[in-house]
Write a protein that holds these residues in place. Structure first.
Motif, short mmCIF file in Angstrom:
data_model
loop_
_atom_site.label_atom_id
_atom_site.label_comp_id
_atom_site.label_asym_id
_atom_site.label_seq_id
_atom_site.Cartn_x
_atom_site.Cartn_y
_atom_site.Cartn_z
N TRP A 282 0.83 -1.20 0.00
CA TRP A 282 0.00 0.00 0.00
C TRP A 282 0.86 1.25 0.00
N THR A 283 0.42 2.24 -0.75
CA THR A 283 1.17 3.49 -0.79
C THR A 283 0.34 4.66 -0.29
N ALA A 284 -0.92 4.41 0.01
CA ALA A 284 -1.77 5.47 0.53
C ALA A 284 -2.69 4.88 1.59
N PRO A 285 -3.16 5.70 2.52
CA PRO A 285 -4.02 5.17 3.58
C PRO A 285 -5.39 4.76 3.03
N PRO A 286 -5.92 3.63 3.43
CA PRO A 286 -7.26 3.24 3.01
C PRO A 286 -8.26 4.28 3.49
N ALA A 287 -9.32 4.46 2.74
CA ALA A 287 -10.32 5.47 3.09
C ALA A 287 -10.84 5.23 4.50
N GLY A 288 -11.00 6.32 5.25
CA GLY A 288 -11.60 6.22 6.58
C GLY A 288 -10.65 5.73 7.66
N THR A 289 -9.37 5.68 7.39
CA THR A 289 -8.45 5.25 8.44
C THR A 289 -7.73 6.45 9.06
N VAL A 290 -6.72 6.94 8.36
CA VAL A 290 -6.02 8.13 8.86
C VAL A 290 -5.86 9.12 7.71
N SER A 291 -5.56 10.36 8.07
CA SER A 291 -5.40 11.37 7.04
C SER A 291 -4.10 11.15 6.26
N ALA A 292 -4.04 11.78 5.09
CA ALA A 292 -2.86 11.64 4.24
C ALA A 292 -1.60 12.15 4.94
N GLU A 293 -1.76 13.27 5.67
CA GLU A 293 -0.58 13.81 6.38
C GLU A 293 -0.10 12.84 7.44
N GLU A 294 -1.05 12.32 8.22
CA GLU A 294 -0.68 11.37 9.27
C GLU A 294 0.02 10.15 8.67
N TRP A 295 -0.54 9.69 7.57
CA TRP A 295 0.01 8.52 6.88
C TRP A 295 1.46 8.76 6.48
N THR A 296 1.68 9.90 5.84
CA THR A 296 3.01 10.21 5.35
C THR A 296 4.03 10.26 6.49
N LYS A 297 3.62 10.96 7.55
CA LYS A 297 4.52 11.06 8.69
C LYS A 297 4.82 9.67 9.26
N TRP A 298 3.77 8.86 9.34
CA TRP A 298 3.87 7.55 9.97
C TRP A 298 4.70 6.58 9.14
N ILE A 299 4.49 6.63 7.83
CA ILE A 299 5.13 5.65 6.96
C ILE A 299 6.61 6.00 6.72
N THR A 300 6.96 7.27 6.86
CA THR A 300 8.34 7.65 6.60
C THR A 300 9.21 7.64 7.86
N ASP A 301 8.58 7.65 9.01
CA ASP A 301 9.35 7.69 10.25
C ASP A 301 8.88 6.60 11.21
N ASP A 302 9.75 5.63 11.43
CA ASP A 302 9.39 4.50 12.28
C ASP A 302 9.15 4.89 13.74
N ASN A 303 9.57 6.10 14.09
CA ASN A 303 9.38 6.51 15.47
C ASN A 303 8.02 7.15 15.72
N VAL A 304 7.32 7.41 14.63
CA VAL A 304 6.00 8.01 14.77
C VAL A 304 4.97 6.91 15.06
N GLN A 305 4.13 7.18 16.05
CA GLN A 305 3.10 6.20 16.38
C GLN A 305 1.72 6.75 16.03
N LEU A 306 0.88 5.85 15.52
CA LEU A 306 -0.50 6.21 15.26
C LEU A 306 -1.24 6.31 16.60
N ASP A 307 -2.22 7.19 16.69
CA ASP A 307 -3.01 7.17 17.93
C ASP A 307 -3.88 5.92 17.93
N LEU A 308 -4.40 5.60 19.09
CA LEU A 308 -5.10 4.32 19.25
C LEU A 308 -6.25 4.14 18.27
N GLU A 309 -7.07 5.18 18.12
CA GLU A 309 -8.22 5.07 17.22
C GLU A 309 -7.77 4.82 15.78
N GLY A 310 -6.76 5.58 15.36
CA GLY A 310 -6.24 5.42 14.01
C GLY A 310 -5.66 4.03 13.81
N ALA A 311 -4.96 3.55 14.83
CA ALA A 311 -4.34 2.23 14.73
C ALA A 311 -5.41 1.15 14.62
#
Length: 565
Positions: A282-311
């Motif tokens: 996957w290269t983009a977040p599935p609809a209704g999961t997390v925003s594009a910005e959150e996705w980008t930050k999360w996928i490029t930096d292993d230290n970034v954690q999704l919040d519980l709801e998003g996860a």
RNA sequence: GGCCCCAUCGUCUAGCCCGGUUUAGGACAUAUCCCUCUCACGGAUAGAACAGGGGUUCGAAUCCCCUUGGGGUCACCA
């Protein structure tokens, strides 16, 4: 009286602020609580929030709810109103937030400076970095040492530059023996502990300093904490000596690991999700999961954690199960607090005599530092699940129903709304013996929530076999689909839609048309109303689904099966 | 890398401190069988460990040393 008071232990659990209680922290808290309470002592909670960067907000003590849920209550500490209305916490030695105790630490810090036991240091981050690199190039560990007196003129110059000093402790250059009730004694050679910082340039104390001052002032007699603090204990001991404080007894607990040997960490959830995302490409977040910005930050930096709801949304989209890490995760998954405590206690401690099942009362009476394990334990969720299963199957049916109801109110409101009181009660009796968690009645019966017109039928080997699709029936024998068609007619004629009436009708049919083998009739029915070959007992299931829905689903199933044949 | 700590079935552990009673015990998991309307529960049986090497001793899982492996720490984070 006074003599007994003197030997009463005081323990504390002192985490940095967090919204969630990690299982490792929960075990430390549990052991600390049990140790004190079993000896008539008291248990304190103190919040170590001296790091301004990890600033605290309202959710900073969210973990208190997890402790309370586990049955761990504190005599002193942050105040917390439990769900039953009682108040926990408070106490005479507050504040229990270190960030509110700055003047206390400063007082002791000044004392050390006045006595020449501590000094201001003006080194910049760059200078320290250079020193570290230098040490590293010589393959030595960096040890900060007193770098000479700073003249008044120099000092004025630093201040003019806007520099802020830290305060460092002048560590005596002698060997230091750490006393530990779990690990035993260990002696660090002289020079191993450097002149560490006790007050940061923002005026806050470092952990080492605050912990020593507070443990003294709060009367802490026994410190149980994670093993990562073992070597730090030397710092605490030299500080205690310099300040004229007594030394508490220490016990360092080994860490809890994942089955794959990695350290159990809150990042594990993200690890699972990243792996699944990678596998699917996957290269983009599935609809209704997390925003594009959150996705980008999360996928490029292993230290970034999704919040519980998003996860959770991401896990659903990826069809993976998030590992339980926090106490609240286990609660959500339907584990019982008493079982979690029992199991946590068994990770790193045992009462001996092959005793495994016990409650917190027993723990309180039996817990001691002498039987605490020195080695790290792997957290075995499978065994935890087995313990939970035992507790649930051994529970009185009314208790199971009550606790599932609480669980449903909290995490499964949709089942409550759809089923209504009577059917909810039936679901409970139908599910208890096959439930491993309080969530199982819901998690494994999603078909109850499905719309009759769109409930999916699983197309797999078991379903095809039960329906007789694709396989030529033995001579003259009816297929499962044949039975389903026949039962559709019989069911349609039943006025009294009860387990008893349905079973009687099915038995009569099976005796005549299926050689008495009820299974060859039950399975097609099960597929018809649930969509798969797994459900609670079939007669209960039919009642739970309801007559009208059952007939509609069976009709759809027949049509679906015919389309496959 | 320096310093410190640790080491029993796949996993959690009992036994180790106070060497012989151990053909090393329990639990979870695994395998096979039984029960059974599915799934699960339950019942029965089985396999499964003292990291390796040296000592000490009449005798070592238990005491000592070394090797190997693992963990922690070396922050103006806790």
């Amino acid at each position: 009286m006074s003599t007994t008071t003197e030997v009463r232990p005081v323990t504390r659990f002192a985490p940095s602020p967090s919204g969630h209680l990690h299982v490792g922290g929960a075990r430390t808290a549990l052991f600390s609580w049990a140790f004190a309470k079993g000896r008539g002592g008291s248990f304190i909670i103190r919040i170590e929030d001296t790091d301004q960067k990890r600033s605290s907000d309202a959710a900073s003590v969210g973990f208190l709810k997890d402790l309370e849920w586990l049955g761990i209550r504190w005599e002193e500490g942050p105040e917390y109103v439990a769900p039953d209305g009682s108040t926990v916490g408070g106490g005479p030695n507050g504040s229990y937030f270190q960030s509110e105790r700055l003047e206390v630490y400063n007082r002791y810090c000044q004392k050390l400076i006045a006595e020449g036991k501590a000094y201001e240091a003006w080194d910049s981050a760059e200078e320290l970095d250079a020193l570290r690199k230098d040490a590293m190039s010589r393959k030595e560990a960096f040890r900060y040492r007193f770098r000479g007196e700073v003249s008044d003129a120099q000092r004025a110059q630093f201040i003019a530059e806007g520099r802020q000093p830290v305060v460092r402790f002048r560590t005596p250059q002698v060997a230091i023996t750490i006393n530990d009730e779990v690990l035993g004694d260990a002696t660090l050679p002289a020079g191993e502990v450097d002149d560490f910082v006790i007050r940061k340039k923002d005026g806050f104390p470092t952990y080492h300093f605050a912990v020593v001052v507070d443990d003294e002032l709060m009367g802490v007699t026994h410190v149980l904490r994670a093993q990562e603090h073992f070597t730090n204990t030397a710092k605490h001991m030299v500080l205690q000596d310099a300040l004229g404080f007594r030394r508490p007894t220490y016990g360092h607990l080994s860490i809890i690991k994942n089955p794959d040997d990695s350290k159990m960490s809150k990042r594990d959830k993200d690890k699972v999700l990243r792996k699944a995302v990678k596998e699917r490409g996957w290269t983009a977040p599935p609809a209704g999961t997390v925003s594009a910005e959150e996705w980008t930050k999360w996928i490029t930096d292993d230290n970034v954690q999704l919040d519980l709801e998003g996860a959770i949304r991401m896990a659903e989209a990826l069809k993976v199960t998030l590992p339980e890490i926090n106490v609240d995760d286990f609660r959500r998954s339907g584990y019982l607090p008493e079982v979690l405590c029992n199991f946590l206690a068994l990770n790193g401690w045992s009462p001996g005599h092959d005793i495994e099942k016990f409650d917190n009362e027993f723990l309180k009476q039996r817990f001691g530092l002498d039987r605490v394990m020195k080695t790290p334990a792997k957290f075995d969720r499978v065994k935890l699940l087995a313990f939970n299963t035992d507790a649930i199957t051994g529970m009185a049916p009314v208790d199971f129903a009550r606790r599932c109801l609480e669980h449903a109110k909290q995490f499964r409101p949709d089942y409550l709304a759809k089923l209504g009181e009577a059917k909810f009660a039936l679901l409970m009796t139908a599910c208890q013996e096959r439930s491993k968690t309080l969530d199982d009645p819901f998690k494994s019966n999603a078909f109850l929530l499905a719309a009759d017109a769109s409930m999916p039928f699983v197309d797999d080997k078991n379903v095809r076999k039960a329906l007789g699709i694709g396989a030529a029936p033995a001579d003259g024998a009816k297929t499962g689909l044949d039975h389903l068609r026949a039962m559709r007619g019989i069911l349609g004629g039943i006025g009294d839609w009860t387990q008893h009436a349905i079973e009687a009708a099915a038995n009569a049919y099976a005796a005549e048309h299926a050689a008495g083998k009820i299974g060859s009739v039950a399975q097609p029915l099960r597929i018809g109303v649930s969509g798969s070959t797994v459900s609670p007992p079939i007669w209960d299931t039919l009642v739970l689904v309801g007559k009208a829905s059952a007939l509609m689903r069976i009709d759809r199933c027949i049509a679906w099966a015919e389309s496959l044949a």
